[in-house]
Motif scaffolding. Structure first.
Motif, PDB file in Angstrom:
ATOM      1  N   MET A  55       0.849  -1.186  -0.051  1.00  0.00           N
ATOM      2  CA  MET A  55      -0.037   0.120  -0.020  1.00  0.00           C
ATOM      3  C   MET A  55       1.045   1.271   0.164  1.00  0.00           C
ATOM      4  O   MET A  55       2.190   1.058   0.547  1.00  0.00           O
ATOM      5  CB  MET A  55      -0.893   0.189   1.202  1.00  0.00           C
ATOM      6  CG  MET A  55      -1.957   1.292   1.249  1.00  0.00           C
ATOM      7  SD  MET A  55      -3.247   0.972   2.761  1.00  0.00           S
ATOM      8  CE  MET A  55      -3.787  -0.513   2.436  1.00  0.00           C
ATOM      9  N   SER A  56       0.424   2.193  -0.608  1.00  0.00           N
ATOM     10  CA  SER A  56       1.226   3.573  -0.879  1.00  0.00           C
ATOM     11  C   SER A  56       1.385   3.843   0.775  1.00  0.00           C
ATOM     12  O   SER A  56       0.412   3.909   1.585  1.00  0.00           O
ATOM     13  CB  SER A  56       0.386   4.518  -1.600  1.00  0.00           C
ATOM     14  OG  SER A  56      -0.575   4.852  -0.978  1.00  0.00           O
ATOM     15  N   GLN A  57       2.458   4.602   0.986  1.00  0.00           N
ATOM     16  CA  GLN A  57       2.920   5.085   2.305  1.00  0.00           C
ATOM     17  C   GLN A  57       2.091   6.158   2.874  1.00  0.00           C
ATOM     18  O   GLN A  57       1.352   5.890   3.941  1.00  0.00           O
ATOM     19  CB  GLN A  57       4.289   5.907   2.079  1.00  0.00           C
ATOM     20  CG  GLN A  57       4.631   6.170   3.454  1.00  0.00           C
ATOM     21  CD  GLN A  57       5.062   5.016   4.346  1.00  0.00           C
ATOM     22  OE1 GLN A  57       5.286   4.146   3.815  1.00  0.00           O
ATOM     23  NE2 GLN A  57       5.093   5.128   5.576  1.00  0.00           N
ATOM     24  N   SER A  58       1.326   7.046   2.183  1.00  0.00           N
ATOM     25  CA  SER A  58       0.412   8.090   2.669  1.00  0.00           C
ATOM     26  C   SER A  58      -0.997   7.305   2.985  1.00  0.00           C
ATOM     27  O   SER A  58      -1.437   7.533   3.980  1.00  0.00           O
ATOM     28  CB  SER A  58       0.131   8.887   1.517  1.00  0.00           C
ATOM     29  OG  SER A  58      -0.342   8.310   0.292  1.00  0.00           O
ATOM     30  N   LEU A  59      -1.083   6.242   2.368  1.00  0.00           N
ATOM     31  CA  LEU A  59      -2.456   5.422   2.681  1.00  0.00           C
ATOM     32  C   LEU A  59      -2.512   4.600   3.881  1.00  0.00           C
ATOM     33  O   LEU A  59      -3.190   4.468   4.961  1.00  0.00           O
ATOM     34  CB  LEU A  59      -2.993   4.819   1.387  1.00  0.00           C
ATOM     35  CG  LEU A  59      -4.533   3.972   1.543  1.00  0.00           C
ATOM     36  CD1 LEU A  59      -5.472   5.011   1.846  1.00  0.00           C
ATOM     37  CD2 LEU A  59      -4.951   3.282   0.329  1.00  0.00           C
ATOM     38  N   THR A  60      -1.172   3.870   4.147  1.00  0.00           N
ATOM     39  CA  THR A  60      -0.914   3.289   5.297  1.00  0.00           C
ATOM     40  C   THR A  60      -0.924   4.067   6.321  1.00  0.00           C
ATOM     41  O   THR A  60      -1.288   3.946   7.450  1.00  0.00           O
ATOM     42  CB  THR A  60       0.671   2.850   5.012  1.00  0.00           C
ATOM     43  OG1 THR A  60       0.538   1.857   4.064  1.00  0.00           O
ATOM     44  CG2 THR A  60       1.107   1.893   6.328  1.00  0.00           C
ATOM     45  N   GLN A  61      -0.321   5.487   6.349  1.00  0.00           N
ATOM     46  CA  GLN A  61      -0.108   6.342   7.323  1.00  0.00           C
ATOM     47  C   GLN A  61      -1.678   7.044   7.646  1.00  0.00           C
ATOM     48  O   GLN A  61      -2.048   7.147   8.887  1.00  0.00           O
ATOM     49  CB  GLN A  61       0.599   7.614   6.873  1.00  0.00           C
ATOM     50  CG  GLN A  61       2.273   7.288   6.893  1.00  0.00           C
ATOM     51  CD  GLN A  61       3.104   8.350   6.425  1.00  0.00           C
ATOM     52  OE1 GLN A  61       2.556   9.272   5.882  1.00  0.00           O
ATOM     53  NE2 GLN A  61       4.311   8.145   6.719  1.00  0.00           N
ATOM     54  N   LEU A  62      -2.442   6.950   6.741  1.00  0.00           N
ATOM     55  CA  LEU A  62      -3.795   7.413   6.880  1.00  0.00           C
ATOM     56  C   LEU A  62      -4.638   6.759   7.932  1.00  0.00           C
ATOM     57  O   LEU A  62      -5.087   7.454   8.878  1.00  0.00           O
ATOM     58  CB  LEU A  62      -4.669   7.517   5.621  1.00  0.00           C
ATOM     59  CG  LEU A  62      -5.890   8.107   5.667  1.00  0.00           C
ATOM     60  CD1 LEU A  62      -5.838   9.867   5.778  1.00  0.00           C
ATOM     61  CD2 LEU A  62      -6.590   8.055   4.161  1.00  0.00           C
ATOM     62  N   PHE A  63      -4.321   5.309   8.025  1.00  0.00           N
ATOM     63  CA  PHE A  63      -4.975   4.531   8.957  1.00  0.00           C
ATOM     64  C   PHE A  63      -4.058   4.173   9.934  1.00  0.00           C
ATOM     65  O   PHE A  63      -4.634   3.195  10.823  1.00  0.00           O
ATOM     66  CB  PHE A  63      -5.811   3.352   8.366  1.00  0.00           C
ATOM     67  CG  PHE A  63      -7.105   3.986   7.341  1.00  0.00           C
ATOM     68  CD1 PHE A  63      -8.211   3.804   8.317  1.00  0.00           C
ATOM     69  CD2 PHE A  63      -7.078   4.439   6.335  1.00  0.00           C
ATOM     70  CE1 PHE A  63      -9.488   4.250   7.619  1.00  0.00           C
ATOM     71  CE2 PHE A  63      -8.143   4.873   5.678  1.00  0.00           C
ATOM     72  CZ  PHE A  63      -9.520   4.926   6.177  1.00  0.00           C
ATOM     73  N   ALA A  64      -2.889   4.269  10.129  1.00  0.00           N
ATOM     74  CA  ALA A  64      -1.901   3.704  10.841  1.00  0.00           C
ATOM     75  C   ALA A  64      -2.039   2.330  10.804  1.00  0.00           C
ATOM     76  O   ALA A  64      -1.680   1.614  11.805  1.00  0.00           O
ATOM     77  CB  ALA A  64      -1.824   4.422  12.257  1.00  0.00           C
ATOM     78  N   LEU A  65      -1.814   1.534   9.665  1.00  0.00           N
ATOM     79  CA  LEU A  65      -2.315   0.097   9.556  1.00  0.00           C
ATOM     80  C   LEU A  65      -1.355  -0.891  10.384  1.00  0.00           C
ATOM     81  O   LEU A  65      -1.426  -1.803  10.949  1.00  0.00           O
ATOM     82  CB  LEU A  65      -2.754  -0.301   8.161  1.00  0.00           C
ATOM     83  CG  LEU A  65      -3.831   0.379   7.616  1.00  0.00           C
ATOM     84  CD1 LEU A  65      -4.142  -0.040   6.157  1.00  0.00           C
ATOM     85  CD2 LEU A  65      -5.121  -0.069   8.533  1.00  0.00           C
ATOM     86  N   ASP A  66       0.115  -0.457   9.914  1.00  0.00           N
ATOM     87  CA  ASP A  66       0.978  -1.266  10.442  1.00  0.00           C
ATOM     88  C   ASP A  66       1.165  -1.047  11.746  1.00  0.00           C
ATOM     89  O   ASP A  66       1.695  -2.193  12.358  1.00  0.00           O
ATOM     90  CB  ASP A  66       2.588  -0.621   9.880  1.00  0.00           C
ATOM     91  CG  ASP A  66       2.480  -1.069   8.389  1.00  0.00           C
ATOM     92  OD1 ASP A  66       1.623  -1.812   7.813  1.00  0.00           O
ATOM     93  OD2 ASP A  66       3.755  -0.982   7.790  1.00  0.00           O
ATOM     94  N   SER A  67       0.701  -0.257  12.654  1.00  0.00           N
ATOM     95  CA  SER A  67       0.626  -0.144  13.913  1.00  0.00           C
ATOM     96  C   SER A  67      -0.244  -1.290  14.466  1.00  0.00           C
ATOM     97  O   SER A  67      -0.097  -1.847  15.893  1.00  0.00           O
ATOM     98  CB  SER A  67       0.260   1.046  14.769  1.00  0.00           C
ATOM     99  OG  SER A  67      -1.239   1.228  14.288  1.00  0.00           O
ATOM    100  N   LEU A  68      -1.114  -2.075  13.871  1.00  0.00           N
ATOM    101  CA  LEU A  68      -1.844  -3.094  14.322  1.00  0.00           C
ATOM    102  C   LEU A  68      -1.259  -4.602  13.867  1.00  0.00           C
ATOM    103  O   LEU A  68      -1.787  -5.449  14.533  1.00  0.00           O
ATOM    104  CB  LEU A  68      -3.274  -3.056  13.610  1.00  0.00           C
ATOM    105  CG  LEU A  68      -3.929  -1.712  13.645  1.00  0.00           C
ATOM    106  CD1 LEU A  68      -5.156  -1.692  12.799  1.00  0.00           C
ATOM    107  CD2 LEU A  68      -4.122  -1.506  15.309  1.00  0.00           C
ATOM    108  N   LEU A  69      -0.126  -4.354  13.190  1.00  0.00           N
ATOM    109  CA  LEU A  69       0.452  -5.818  13.083  1.00  0.00           C
ATOM    110  C   LEU A  69       1.882  -5.959  13.853  1.00  0.00           C
ATOM    111  O   LEU A  69       2.398  -5.069  14.056  1.00  0.00           O
ATOM    112  CB  LEU A  69       0.638  -5.712  11.435  1.00  0.00           C
ATOM    113  CG  LEU A  69      -0.518  -5.600  10.739  1.00  0.00           C
ATOM    114  CD1 LEU A  69       0.149  -5.741   9.145  1.00  0.00           C
ATOM    115  CD2 LEU A  69      -1.530  -6.569  10.733  1.00  0.00           C
ATOM    116  N   THR A  70       2.153  -7.301  13.952  1.00  0.00           N
ATOM    117  CA  THR A  70       3.344  -7.653  14.597  1.00  0.00           C
ATOM    118  C   THR A  70       4.551  -7.479  13.731  1.00  0.00           C
ATOM    119  O   THR A  70       4.242  -7.619  12.519  1.00  0.00           O
ATOM    120  CB  THR A  70       3.364  -9.136  15.103  1.00  0.00           C
ATOM    121  OG1 THR A  70       3.369 -10.007  14.226  1.00  0.00           O
ATOM    122  CG2 THR A  70       2.051  -9.293  16.075  1.00  0.00           C
ATOM    123  N   PRO A  71       5.833  -7.434  14.095  1.00  0.00           N
ATOM    124  CA  PRO A  71       6.721  -7.408  13.118  1.00  0.00           C
ATOM    125  C   PRO A  71       7.096  -8.940  12.440  1.00  0.00           C
ATOM    126  O   PRO A  71       7.401  -8.613  11.037  1.00  0.00           O
ATOM    127  CB  PRO A  71       8.331  -7.237  14.100  1.00  0.00           C
ATOM    128  CG  PRO A  71       7.545  -6.849  15.273  1.00  0.00           C
ATOM    129  CD  PRO A  71       6.208  -7.223  15.279  1.00  0.00           C
TER     130      PRO A  71
END
Length: 388
Positions: free
Chosen positions: A1-17
């Motif tokens: 996903m484009s970086q801006s869209l990922t940041q829009l929902f902070a999606l990676d903060s919901l996933l483990t490394p």
């Protein structure tokens, strides 16, 4: 996903490394191994299933959410993320993995005998053996209880007769998990595809899921030993539980197709000049992009939530129906909207959007039509069964 869209929902903060690493690995495989060829495969209605299955097996995604027998034993959320990245390239690739792992392998893993598991699961996890799942019939899709395929006892053997339809991987499979009516109700059978009387003519002239092998299964006096039955599956609970596994993967997978369409549309608007300025600079274009980004983001939040519920063993069938209904329906709307942004360019295979839209027309109706999922949700909310 484009970086801006990922940041829009902070999606990676919901996933483990570990989940992020798995996602990245599958995405890299899809981009490097599949995307350069997928338009050609779609146009030619061909897919090198055996080669891809072996590579996907080496990657560890076949039956990756199952334990033992060569399976990776990953979380449900990690499996969902893999489905998302595969479907971002094409729904046909995710279908290959889904049918192999969530239908055929899951049925063997969950309902099979130890001998059946030992015989089939390790090579299926490695991608050296391919499975298919025979439930749907020409006249019985949404109502599998009406199936006509039957299995009758003949001494110590079983003899199967009937026809299954719309079977992914059917003509290239080494083993089919076939559901049939018996005197003891609906039961599952493990059918090696080299058994006399078994044939799987390929269904051609498709306008959707062209980069996927779809077949009919014909069982004409197929004789199997007594131990070919899945011992732990009785009634419709067996196949419907397996379908729930496949539907879960679709909840994530459809978002991959939607994301790919949106990213293609955003890239296009940045370079396409209309009336002396980029298409991206117009308010109507940005309104479309913003609305679609909201639905992709909300779909991710729903999928991640359902993944966590499944990992805790708390996910219910009506919740899976909620995810499948919403995410596939929204993904199809997004693919169609992105096509309008690309204009005439959007109908070519140079861009992925109409290919995804065509594929999603199938995803919308397989593993339960939208209407079936609406009625499942309606029953959960009202307590009334409106299927009949």
């Amino acid at each position: 996903m484009s970086q801006s869209l990922t940041q829009l929902f902070a999606l990676d903060s919901l996933l483990t490394p570990e989940e992020i690493e798995i996602r990245s690995t599958v995405r890299k495989f899809g981009e490097q191994r599949i995307r350069p060829h997928i338009a050609q495969w779609f146009e030619q209605a061909a897919l090198p299933v055996r080669d891809l299955a072996a590579e996907l097996g080496s990657l560890g995604v076949l039956g990756m959410h199952l334990d033992g027998y060569g399976c990776a034993g990953m979380s449900a959320t990690a499996y969902g993320l893999a489905c998302l990245e595969l479907e971002a390239v094409d729904s046909g690739i995710r279908s290959l993995v889904s049918v192999q792992g969530s239908l055929a392998m899951f049925s063997l893993h969950h309902w099979g005998s130890e001998e059946q598991k030992q015989r089939w699961l390790p090579p299926m996890a490695a991608g050296t053996a391919i499975g298919c799942f025979g439930l749907t019939e020409p006249d019985f899709g949404s109502n599998p209880a009406g199936m006509r395929t039957h299995a009758k006892r003949d001494g110590g053997d079983w003899v199967l007769d009937g026809t299954k339809m719309w079977i992914t991987n059917g003509s290239v499979a080494d083993v089919a998990v076939v559901w049939a009516r018996t005197d003891d109700g609906i039961r599952g059978f493990v059918v090696p595809t080299d058994t006399p009387g078994f044939s799987a003519p390929e269904i051609r002239a498709k306008l959707s899921l062209r980069a996927s092998i779809t077949s009919e299964l014909v069982l004409d006096g197929v004789r199997l030993p007594g131990d070919a039955m899945l011992p732990l599956a009785r009634g419709l609970r067996g196949p419907l539980t397996s379908l729930g596994e496949a539907r879960f993967g679709i909840v994530f997978g459809a978002l991959g197709a939607a994301r790919d369409c949106l990213e293609a549309a955003i890239d296009y608007t940045r370079s396409r000049q209309v009336f002396d300025k980029p298409l991206a600079a117009y308010q109507l274009t940005q309104a479309k992009i913003a609305d679609m980004a909201l639905e992709v983001g909300k779909g991710h939040l729903l999928a991640y939530h359902l993944g966590r519920l499944k990992d805790r063993g708390e996910l219910t069938p009506d919740q899976v129906s909620t995810g499948k209904l919403n995410n596939v329906r929204e993904a199809l709307d997004i693919a169609r909207e992105c096509r309008t942004i690309l204009g005439a360019n959007g109908i070519t295979l140079e861009y992925p959007v109409l290919r995804h839209a065509n594929n999603l027309e199938s995803v919308l109706t397989y593993e339960g039509t939208s209407e079936v999922h609406q009625l499942t949700i309606g029953k959960a909310l009202t307590g009334e069964d409106a299927f009949r």
